[in-house]
Design a protein around this motif. Structure first.
Motif, short mmCIF file in Angstrom:
data_model
loop_
_atom_site.label_atom_id
_atom_site.label_comp_id
_atom_site.label_asym_id
_atom_site.label_seq_id
_atom_site.Cartn_x
_atom_site.Cartn_y
_atom_site.Cartn_z
N TYR A 1 0.80 -1.28 -0.02
CA TYR A 1 0.15 0.15 -0.01
C TYR A 1 0.89 1.32 -0.01
O TYR A 1 0.56 2.23 -0.78
N VAL A 2 1.89 1.47 0.84
CA VAL A 2 2.79 2.43 0.85
C VAL A 2 3.48 2.63 -0.63
O VAL A 2 3.66 3.78 -0.94
N LYS A 3 3.88 1.46 -1.09
CA LYS A 3 4.56 1.65 -2.07
C LYS A 3 3.84 2.07 -3.29
O LYS A 3 4.21 3.19 -4.20
N GLN A 4 2.52 1.55 -3.52
CA GLN A 4 1.49 2.12 -4.41
C GLN A 4 1.44 3.74 -4.32
O GLN A 4 1.01 4.49 -5.28
N LYS A 5 1.21 4.10 -2.98
CA LYS A 5 0.89 5.29 -2.86
C LYS A 5 2.22 6.45 -3.15
O LYS A 5 1.78 7.35 -3.72
N LYS A 6 3.24 5.71 -3.06
CA LYS A 6 4.57 6.73 -3.50
C LYS A 6 4.52 6.86 -4.86
O LYS A 6 4.94 7.78 -5.39
N ILE A 7 4.22 5.41 -5.46
CA ILE A 7 4.27 5.73 -7.00
C ILE A 7 3.19 6.61 -7.48
O ILE A 7 3.37 7.24 -8.54
N GLN A 8 1.98 6.59 -6.91
CA GLN A 8 0.87 7.64 -7.29
C GLN A 8 1.42 8.97 -7.39
O GLN A 8 1.12 9.73 -8.02
N LEU A 9 2.18 9.23 -6.16
CA LEU A 9 2.42 10.58 -5.96
C LEU A 9 3.63 10.90 -6.94
O LEU A 9 3.62 12.16 -7.70
N ALA A 10 4.63 9.88 -7.22
CA ALA A 10 5.45 10.34 -8.42
C ALA A 10 4.77 10.36 -9.73
O ALA A 10 5.40 11.30 -10.51
N GLN A 11 3.83 9.79 -9.92
CA GLN A 11 3.09 9.74 -11.20
C GLN A 11 2.66 11.44 -11.29
O GLN A 11 2.63 11.94 -12.22
N GLN A 12 2.11 11.91 -10.18
CA GLN A 12 1.47 13.19 -10.18
C GLN A 12 2.62 14.23 -10.48
O GLN A 12 2.73 15.24 -11.14
N LEU A 13 4.06 14.07 -9.73
CA LEU A 13 4.92 14.94 -9.93
C LEU A 13 5.50 14.95 -11.18
O LEU A 13 5.74 15.94 -11.96
N ILE A 14 5.63 13.79 -12.05
CA ILE A 14 6.10 13.53 -13.07
C ILE A 14 5.00 14.07 -14.42
O ILE A 14 5.53 15.05 -15.23
N VAL A 15 3.77 13.96 -14.03
CA VAL A 15 2.75 14.26 -15.07
C VAL A 15 2.36 15.78 -15.05
O VAL A 15 2.44 16.52 -15.79
N ASP A 16 2.13 15.76 -13.76
CA ASP A 16 1.25 17.53 -13.45
C ASP A 16 2.46 18.49 -13.03
O ASP A 16 2.29 19.51 -13.61
N GLU A 17 3.45 18.28 -12.45
CA GLU A 17 4.44 19.09 -12.15
C GLU A 17 5.63 19.17 -13.10
O GLU A 17 6.45 19.83 -12.68
N HIS A 18 5.78 18.24 -14.11
CA HIS A 18 6.92 18.23 -14.89
C HIS A 18 8.12 18.02 -14.24
O HIS A 18 9.17 18.41 -14.58
N ILE A 19 8.25 16.92 -13.19
CA ILE A 19 9.32 16.87 -12.35
C ILE A 19 10.13 15.58 -13.15
O ILE A 19 9.28 14.62 -13.64
N HIS A 20 11.56 15.54 -13.52
CA HIS A 20 12.14 14.56 -14.22
C HIS A 20 11.81 13.18 -13.08
O HIS A 20 11.87 13.50 -11.94
N PRO A 21 11.70 12.13 -13.85
CA PRO A 21 11.58 10.93 -13.14
C PRO A 21 12.72 10.63 -11.91
O PRO A 21 12.33 10.26 -10.69
N THR A 22 13.87 11.14 -12.55
CA THR A 22 14.87 10.72 -11.15
C THR A 22 14.85 11.67 -9.88
O THR A 22 15.05 11.14 -9.16
N GLU A 23 14.44 12.68 -10.34
CA GLU A 23 14.05 13.65 -9.20
C GLU A 23 13.00 13.22 -8.24
O GLU A 23 12.93 13.48 -7.30
N ALA A 24 11.84 12.68 -9.09
CA ALA A 24 10.83 12.24 -8.26
C ALA A 24 11.32 10.95 -7.58
O ALA A 24 10.91 10.82 -6.33
N CYS A 25 12.15 10.16 -8.10
CA CYS A 25 12.70 9.01 -7.06
C CYS A 25 13.32 9.58 -6.06
O CYS A 25 13.16 8.89 -4.89
N LYS A 26 14.09 10.48 -6.25
CA LYS A 26 14.75 10.89 -5.01
C LYS A 26 13.84 11.70 -3.87
O LYS A 26 14.20 11.45 -2.75
N ARG A 27 12.84 12.55 -4.33
CA ARG A 27 12.06 13.12 -3.41
C ARG A 27 11.33 12.03 -2.68
O ARG A 27 10.83 12.49 -1.63
N LEU A 28 10.97 10.86 -3.11
CA LEU A 28 10.04 9.82 -2.55
C LEU A 28 10.88 8.99 -1.73
O LEU A 28 10.36 8.01 -1.25
#
Length: 71
Positions: free
Chosen positions: A20-47
């Motif tokens: 559940y925690v992993k799913q929520k982190k990945i959902q947040l990563a998807q929002q960062l990547i798609v909506d806020e145009h954060i690079h995937p490696t940056e989203a990875c670090k932030r999470l």
């Protein structure tokens, strides 16, 4: 105890606590990547993922696309 918490969570949520925690982190990563145009490696670090390969594998598992496809 941690096993009681995990077991109770699984009973009510029909999924494991860590999954559940992993799913929520990945959902947040998807929002960062798609909506806020954060690079995937940056989203990875932030999470808090230690390895990009772990992040990549989980993203692909839960989102059914590659992290770079969201940009």
């Amino acid at each position: 105890s941690t096993s009681y918490l995990s077991q109770t969570f699984s009973t009510y949520m029909k999924t494991g606590l860590m999954d559940y925690v992993k799913q929520k982190k990945i959902q947040l990563a998807q929002q960062l990547i798609v909506d806020e145009h954060i690079h995937p490696t940056e989203a990875c670090k932030r999470l808090g993922f230690d390895e990009y390969s772990t992040f990549y594998r989980l993203y692909k598992k839960y989102v059914h696309e590659l992290p770079s496809d969201g940009k």
